[in-house]
Structure formats: structure tokens, C-alpha cells
Write an enzyme that holds these catalytic residues in place. Structure first.
Site, PDB file in Angstrom:
ATOM      1  N   ASP A 158      88.097  90.011 -10.315  1.00  0.00           N
ATOM      2  CA  ASP A 158      88.315  88.827  -9.595  1.00  0.00           C
ATOM      3  C   ASP A 158      87.521  87.684  -9.940  1.00  0.00           C
ATOM      4  O   ASP A 158      88.086  86.512  -9.962  1.00  0.00           O
ATOM      5  CB  ASP A 158      87.811  88.986  -7.896  1.00  0.00           C
ATOM      6  CG  ASP A 158      88.409  90.168  -7.539  1.00  0.00           C
ATOM      7  OD1 ASP A 158      89.459  90.173  -6.831  1.00  0.00           O
ATOM      8  OD2 ASP A 158      88.139  91.533  -8.010  1.00  0.00           O
ATOM      9  N   GLU A 198      80.133  82.509 -15.047  1.00  0.00           N
ATOM     10  CA  GLU A 198      81.268  83.172 -15.797  1.00  0.00           C
ATOM     11  C   GLU A 198      81.734  82.329 -16.844  1.00  0.00           C
ATOM     12  O   GLU A 198      82.118  82.591 -18.019  1.00  0.00           O
ATOM     13  CB  GLU A 198      82.303  83.580 -15.034  1.00  0.00           C
ATOM     14  CG  GLU A 198      82.064  84.980 -14.166  1.00  0.00           C
ATOM     15  CD  GLU A 198      81.057  84.858 -12.959  1.00  0.00           C
ATOM     16  OE1 GLU A 198      80.905  83.881 -12.547  1.00  0.00           O
ATOM     17  OE2 GLU A 198      80.483  85.729 -12.511  1.00  0.00           O
ATOM     18  N   HIS A 250      86.997  91.051  -4.434  1.00  0.00           N
ATOM     19  CA  HIS A 250      86.333  92.110  -5.538  1.00  0.00           C
ATOM     20  C   HIS A 250      87.116  93.276  -5.935  1.00  0.00           C
ATOM     21  O   HIS A 250      86.782  94.268  -5.781  1.00  0.00           O
ATOM     22  CB  HIS A 250      85.198  92.459  -5.121  1.00  0.00           C
ATOM     23  CG  HIS A 250      83.908  91.667  -4.981  1.00  0.00           C
ATOM     24  ND1 HIS A 250      83.948  90.483  -3.826  1.00  0.00           N
ATOM     25  CD2 HIS A 250      82.746  91.137  -5.328  1.00  0.00           C
ATOM     26  CE1 HIS A 250      82.576  89.688  -4.150  1.00  0.00           C
ATOM     27  NE2 HIS A 250      81.955  90.213  -4.956  1.00  0.00           N
ATOM     28  N   GLU A 296      75.903  89.154 -16.663  1.00  0.00           N
ATOM     29  CA  GLU A 296      74.842  89.320 -15.593  1.00  0.00           C
ATOM     30  C   GLU A 296      74.276  90.555 -15.366  1.00  0.00           C
ATOM     31  O   GLU A 296      75.082  91.573 -15.399  1.00  0.00           O
ATOM     32  CB  GLU A 296      75.611  88.702 -14.308  1.00  0.00           C
ATOM     33  CG  GLU A 296      76.076  87.314 -14.261  1.00  0.00           C
ATOM     34  CD  GLU A 296      77.185  86.872 -13.411  1.00  0.00           C
ATOM     35  OE1 GLU A 296      77.589  87.800 -12.548  1.00  0.00           O
ATOM     36  OE2 GLU A 296      78.032  86.064 -13.543  1.00  0.00           O
ATOM     37  N   PHE A 305      83.255  91.593 -11.785  1.00  0.00           N
ATOM     38  CA  PHE A 305      84.335  92.120 -11.322  1.00  0.00           C
ATOM     39  C   PHE A 305      85.929  91.322 -11.934  1.00  0.00           C
ATOM     40  O   PHE A 305      85.337  90.234 -12.226  1.00  0.00           O
ATOM     41  CB  PHE A 305      84.159  91.687  -9.840  1.00  0.00           C
ATOM     42  CG  PHE A 305      83.546  92.723  -8.769  1.00  0.00           C
ATOM     43  CD1 PHE A 305      84.023  93.728  -8.037  1.00  0.00           C
ATOM     44  CD2 PHE A 305      82.204  92.712  -8.886  1.00  0.00           C
ATOM     45  CE1 PHE A 305      83.295  94.723  -7.483  1.00  0.00           C
ATOM     46  CE2 PHE A 305      81.265  93.450  -8.317  1.00  0.00           C
ATOM     47  CZ  PHE A 305      81.844  94.741  -7.314  1.00  0.00           C
TER      48      PHE A 305
END
Lengths: 331, 335
Positions: free
Chosen positions: A93, A68, A136, A36, A91
Site C-alpha cells: 500500500d 518512500e 496495509h 525503513e 507494505f
């Protein structure tokens, strides 16, 4: 007059990562980046991929939808198709949204195909800020250590960031490369100019010592070094080991050190409970039970989601390390 | 227009798939095959169409219900069956099993046991094919991914379809719609059962075809693959079939509506195709009989081969976790 090429250059970890990406893409047209916002003008939300799409085009530096599972799945497919993809998951996460592709596909395809389908994929991901709150901010490296088939790499210096990233890109297997946000912007050190590789699976002794071994990685290397300095001023000698890669894990270096010091602290940002340190403590204990002068201590994050409130303590500090070392020495 | 030889090939492939699927289920039920085998009965026509439509160089990503796809793609039956048995001669050396057949020697790149997960992987192979461009003969490479209707509900489907349409990738999304997601009928899990209609909304060509009609399906697949190879972008094909057995090799399927199943069995691909060939006179009865006899012998041979294949040797336990040379010592594996 001969122009002399400097052997090293002082740079931030961000610049070192950018340099590694440029060198890898320059050396091999099969190296691709996708994720991204990775293309210019933004060049990645942390600017790590700045300039790459302008130089190599959007076919090779491909900005993707916010997807993702699609990103990692596509990267696995690219790897099966003969490319060497580098996929960015903004991130750590967010790896939760593509765990299936990482765990069930990237990590297992070589094994399940009897060695016929290699997945030379590098996943770059960031962790280490609390300003966005608990979704995050979590260090999830233990999950990936628990998944046979993927290497887990965490640089602590700018030089290692470059050298380890280049090794990950070269590697014939999937690698999760974890970039700590604090280090990316504030860690500056001498980085070799040109191609530079640090082998995966080799820990570094950052500071030699003979009374206690502190085993750590990533941003906590700084904490350990600060604590070791403070302890040295009190006459206590601490050895600091930077693991650099969690898989493969360099237990030989760890055990050799603890055999000498007979006391160990394992230290990381990840949760203490079922964290990487639990594995290290267990292996040290199994191998050196008769040699240890005290139980191995673990320092990590407590058992709660990462708090947003800065006033709430979360990651271990140098004071915590000093206290743990004191405890091991019976002080 | 298919030639007589192609029609014979299709019949051979369909009969082989039916016979192999039935034999594997019988072995599972007898307890002689300890394996999660997913029958492919009902998909024979779609697989046979795929077999005649594909070209050398095209690549496949399949699912766990992959026996028909593997045979359509040209994998060796003996080695496929040995893999289903987890033996050393299997296409994956016994480490994959029936849900994870791979055979890169024929471009069968991977199969997934996770519903829908092959779709983004096929997208990545599609990017690779697009970046590689046409071969020296000026022909591009197409990527096919097969999946059931059940896979269209998961997020990976949406993510992959969007990327393929966005980047106009040379991918054929072949939905083998058997109208059941495991044990749940499509009308109970999808707000709209018009899967081709949904696919069109991503911005790609979408076609619905009768998957019990291998000739019509082959035409649609050929057109889609040609579009992919000539840089015309992705296609979604919804091949309408019906699952003629339970979900897995030993599963109860008494819950399937009897009249629906009976109607579908009336259109069972192999006997239907045989009748059609006899009616049209395109293949003689003697030729059809001869194909069936040869298929029966081939299946017997493959199961005999697989059952005699050695167990995987213990020293291979840790091979291919990583490429050779990576130390597993820190993870508790001493060489």
C-alpha cells in the site's frame, strides 16, 4: 571422509529471502539495500534483512527516514550511478506514496533516454495481512503490470523466492518483487543451497491435469493446489499453473495448457475487477475462442476495500475454486 | 576571480541560451515545432555560472526547463535541438523530447517532467558519489540538481533535502528561483518566500545569490561544488532571477505585472553582462560582436540540422522498454 554438501535445505521463505540477499551482497559490492528499519538490530520489520548491516555495514544496508518517495528516488539515482539497489517498501500500500518515482522514473528512464540510462533496481514489498486494516492490505500488482518498463514478480515457494529474488537483483531493469506475509513465515520447502536463479518470465506447472487449468500466483497457488487435490479425489483432473512473474508474462505456457484442457479459471488475491485475471482471461479468449468449452472464469477479491473484520469473506478459498471448476464442467 | 577567457565563455553560453530559447519559441508559435518547449529566458546567468563552475566528472539532474542546463553541461546543441524535434539524431534518439533530455556522455544523468522529482534522484547519485569516494587524483564527484522555486513545495523536495543533510551528501541543490510556479507567483503559494532560509533548517549550508549576476553566482557555485567534492556536505543555492517569458513556449503571460517584468528585463542577463563587460573593459566590443555573430550561426546550423534529421524508425517502437532479450510477447508485442 568426504563432507558432502547437501544440494537443498528445508527453509522458510523468510530464510530463503535472507539467504538470497546475503549471497547477492557477498557476490557484488555494488548491491545495496535501503529502506525503513532494514538495519540491525531490527533487521527489517519482518527480519528479512537480519544480519546484513552487521556484515556489510550501514553504507550498504542503509536505514532510511520514513520517506518512500525519497527511498525510491534515491534508489533510482543509485542505479543511474552504477549501483544495484534493493529498496524495501514495507507494505505494498505504501507504493502509493512513491508511485511517481516507480512509474515515471524507474520504469521510463531506459526508454526515454533511448537506452542510455538503465535502472537495475529491485523493489521488495510485502502484502497479505488483514490485521492492520485496509491501508496495509491491498494487492496492487495490476497497477504495475499496466506500467510498461517494470517487471512484476511474485514467488509462491521458498525456492522460487530465493531464485526469483536473485534474478531480480541481476536484472538490468526495475523489478517489483512481492512477498506475501503468510508465505514468508509459513511456506517451507526445499531450497537449493548457494546461488540459485529462476529465470523471470517462466511459469511453472505445479500440478499436471487435463480437464481444467487453474492459473494463479503467490499465495493462491496453495489454494489452487488444495482445491486440485480435493477435485482429484472426486476424479477431476486439474492443472495448476504458477505464473511466478506477471511481467514478463508467460502466455505460451498458459495457452498450451488451456489448449489441452479447454477450460480455465484465473485466481488471485487482487480484485477481480480490472485485476491481472482480466488480462489473462482476455488473452485466453482471444487466442482460443474456438477451442474453449466454457467462458474463462475469474476468482479474486470483491470490489471493496480489504475488510478488517475477519468474518467478512474476501480472498478466494479452495471451496470457491472447487465450485468454479464444477461450473466449468457443467456440474 | 574569473579569467577573461572564462568571461568570454560565459557570454558565449548566455548568448547561445537566449538565442536558442527564442528560436525554439518562435518555431513553436509558427507551428513548425510541435513540442512542449519551456523557455529559459531569465536563467542564462545562472546557467552560464554553472557552466564555468562544473568540472568534468560532476553529474547533473535537471528538469523540464533544461535547455540552459544542457548547454552549460556541454551537450551538443545540434543533438539537443534534434531531440526537441523528436528526431533520430536527438540525444535520446527522439524518444525523450524537450522535457526529458539526458546525455550521459557528459554526465547529464536525467531530467524530469515531474516537478521536484529529480531531487531524490540526485540524492541517490550523491550516495553513489560518496560511496565511490575520490578519484585517482583525490577529487570527489559533485552532483548538481537544478529546479525552479515551484519545486520547493512538493514532498519530494523535503524528503530529498532531509536525506542529503542527514548523510552529508555531495549534492548542490540549485534553485533557479524565477518567482513563478507555472502561472502562480511565489507569494501566492509559499508561506515563507525565503527558500534559502527554509533550506538551512534542514541542516545544510544555504546561500541566496543574485542570479542575474553570473559572476557572483559562479563564485557561489564554485564554493558549493568544492564543498561537495571535498566531502563537506550539501549546499542549497537560491539563485534569484525572474521569468522573462510565459511558462511555456506559446503561453500567454499577460497576467505578469508589467512593471515587475519591465524591471526584470532591465536586468536581462545578456545585455546587462555586455554592458558590464564594456564598462569594465574586460571584453572588447569587437570580441562581444564576434561572439554574437558566431552564436547566431551556431543556432541556425543546429535548427537546420534538427529539421533535416530523419524521423525515428518504426522498428524502434518497442526497443528499450526493457534491456534487449526480455520477451514482450506476453504483453502483446510479437517480435
Amino acid at each position: 571422509m568426504n563432507e558432502q554438501t547437501p544440494l537443498t535445505e528445508t527453509m522458510t521463505m523468510a530464510a530463503a529471502l535472507n539467504s538470497a540477499l546475503h549471497l547477492a551482497m557477498d557476490a557484488d559490492s555494488k548491491v545495496l539495500l535501503l529502506g525503513e528499519d532494514v538495519a540491525d538490530p531490527i533487521g527489517g520489520v519482518l527480519k528479512i534483512s537480519k544480519g546484513l548491516s552487521t556484515k556489510y555495514g550501514r553504507d550498504r544496508v542503509r536505514p532510511t527516514p520514513i520517506a518512500e518517495s525519497g527511498i525510491i528516488g534515491a534508489a533510482v539515482g543509485l542505479a543511474l550511478g552504477g549501483y544495484k539497489p534493493i529498496a524495501e517498501i514495507m507494505f505494498m500500500d505504501f507504493t502509493t506514496v512513491c508511485l511517481d518515482q516507480i512509474v515515471n522514473h524507474a520504469a521510463k528512464l531506459r526508454y526515454m533516454s533511448g537506452g542510455h540510462t538503465a535502472v537495475p533496481l529491485t523493489i521488495r514489498t510485502g502484502v497479505g495481512t488483514r490485521r492492520f486494516g485496509a491501508q496495509h492490505a491491498q494487492n496492487l500488482e495490476a497497477w504495475f503490470m499496466h506500467t510498461p518498463g517494470i517487471k512484476v514478480v511474485v514467488p509462491a515457494t521458498a525456492a522460487d523466492a530465493k531464485g526469483l529474488l536473485m534474478s531480480c537483483i541481476d536484472d538490468p531493469d526495475p523489478c517489483l518483487f512481492i512477498e506475501h506475509f503468510d508465505l514468508v513465515f509459513t511456506q517451507k520447502d526445499e531450497v537449493p543451497v548457494g546461488e540459485h536463479r529462476v529465470p523471470l518470465g517462466q511459469a511453472a506447472i505445479r500440478r499436471p491435469g487435463d480437464q481444467v487449468t487453474v492459473i494463479t500466483y503467490g499465495t493462491q497457488v496453495r489454494t489452487a493446489m488444495a482445491a486440485a487435490q480435493e477435485l482429484a479425489e472426486q476424479g477431476i483432473s486439474v492443472e495448476v499453473i504458477d505464473l511466478r512473474t506477471l511481467v514478463p508474462l508467460d502466455m505460451d505456457t498458459v495457452l498450451e495448457s488451456v489448449e489441452k484442457t479447454r477450460r480455465a479459471v484465473v485466481l488471485h488475491d487482487a480484485h477481480t475487477f480490472c485485476g491481472p485475471g482480466a488480462e489473462l482471461a482476455a488473452q485466453i479468449t482471444e487466442n482460443l475462442w474456438g477451442e474453449l468449452l466454457a467462458p474463462v472464469l475469474r476468482l479474486g477479491a470483491g470490489y471493496s476495500p480489504v475488510p478488517f473484520a475477519a468474518g467478512l469473506d474476501f480472498h478466494p478459498t479452495a471451496d470457491d475454486v472447487v465450485a468454479a471448476v464444477g461450473q466449468l464442467l457443467g456440474r | 576571480m574569473l579569467t577573461t577567457s572564462e568571461l568570454q565563455d560565459m557570454y558565449r553560453l548566455m548568448a547561445l541560451i537566449t538565442a536558442t530559447s527564442n528560436r525554439a519559441c518562435a518555431e513553436v508559435k509558427a507551428g513548425s515545432l510541435q513540442s512542449a518547449f519551456y523557455p529559459v529566458r531569465g536563467l542564462e546567468g545562472v546557467c552560464a555560472a554553472l557552466g564555468v563552475a562544473k568540472q568534468p566528472g560532476d553529474q547533473l539532474v535537471s528538469t523540464y526547463r533544461s535547455l540552459g542546463d544542457a548547454l552549460a553541461w556541454g551537450s551538443d546543441l545540434r543533438r539537443v535541438i534534434a531531440e526537441i524535434y523528436g528526431r533520430a539524431d536527438g540525444v535520446c534518439g527522439g524518444k525523450g523530447g524537450p522535457m526529458h533530455l539526458h546525455d550521459t556522455s557528459v554526465g547529464y544523468m536525467t531530467s524530469t517532467g515531474i516537478v521536484g522529482s529529480g531531487i531524490p534522484i540526485a540524492v541517490g547519485l550523491g550516495i553513489a558519489a560518496q560511496l565511490d569516494g575520490p578519484n585517482s587524483n583525490g577529487t570527489g564527484r559533485a552532483v548538481v540538481t537544478t529546479f525552479g522555486d515551484g519545486a520547493t513545495s512538493i514532498g519530494a523536495f523535503h524528503e530529498g533535502m532531509n536525506m542529503a543533510a542527514l548523510w552529508k551528501l555531495p549534492v548542490l541543490f540549485l534553485c533557479q528561483n524565477n518567482q513563478w510556479g507555472e502561472h502562480t507567483p511565489i507569494a501566492e503559494y509559499a508561506g515563507s518566500t525565503d527558500l534559502a532560509g527554509r533550506a538551512a533548517s534542514y541542516g545544510m549550508t544555504a546561500v541566496k545569490v543574485d542570479g542575474f549576476d553570473p559572476v557572483a553566482t559562479a563564485d557561489v557555485l564554485r564554493e558549493a561544488l568544492e564543498r561537495a567534492r571535498s566531502d563537506g556536505g550539501p549546499t542549497f543555492v537560491e539563485a534569484m532571477t525572474y521569468r522573462l517569458t510565459g511558462h511555456s513556449g506559446s503561453a500567454d503571460y499577460s497576467y505578469m505585472p508589467a512593471e515587475e517584468l519591465a524591471a526584470a528585463l532591465e536586468r536581462d542577463p545578456v545585455p546587462s553582462f555586455r554592458r558590464a563587460m564594456l564598462t569594465s573593459g574586460q571584453i572588447s566590443e569587437a570580441d562581444l560582436d564576434s561572439i554574437e555573430a558566431s552564436v547566431a550561426a551556431t543556432v541556425d546550423d543546429a535548427f537546420t540540422f534538427a529539421q533535416a534529421s530523419p524521423e525515428v524508425e518504426g522498428h524502434l517502437r518497442y526497443r528499450d522498454v526493457f534491456a534487449e532479450g526480455a520477451s514482450l510477447a506476453g504483453m502483446g508485442v510479437r517480435a
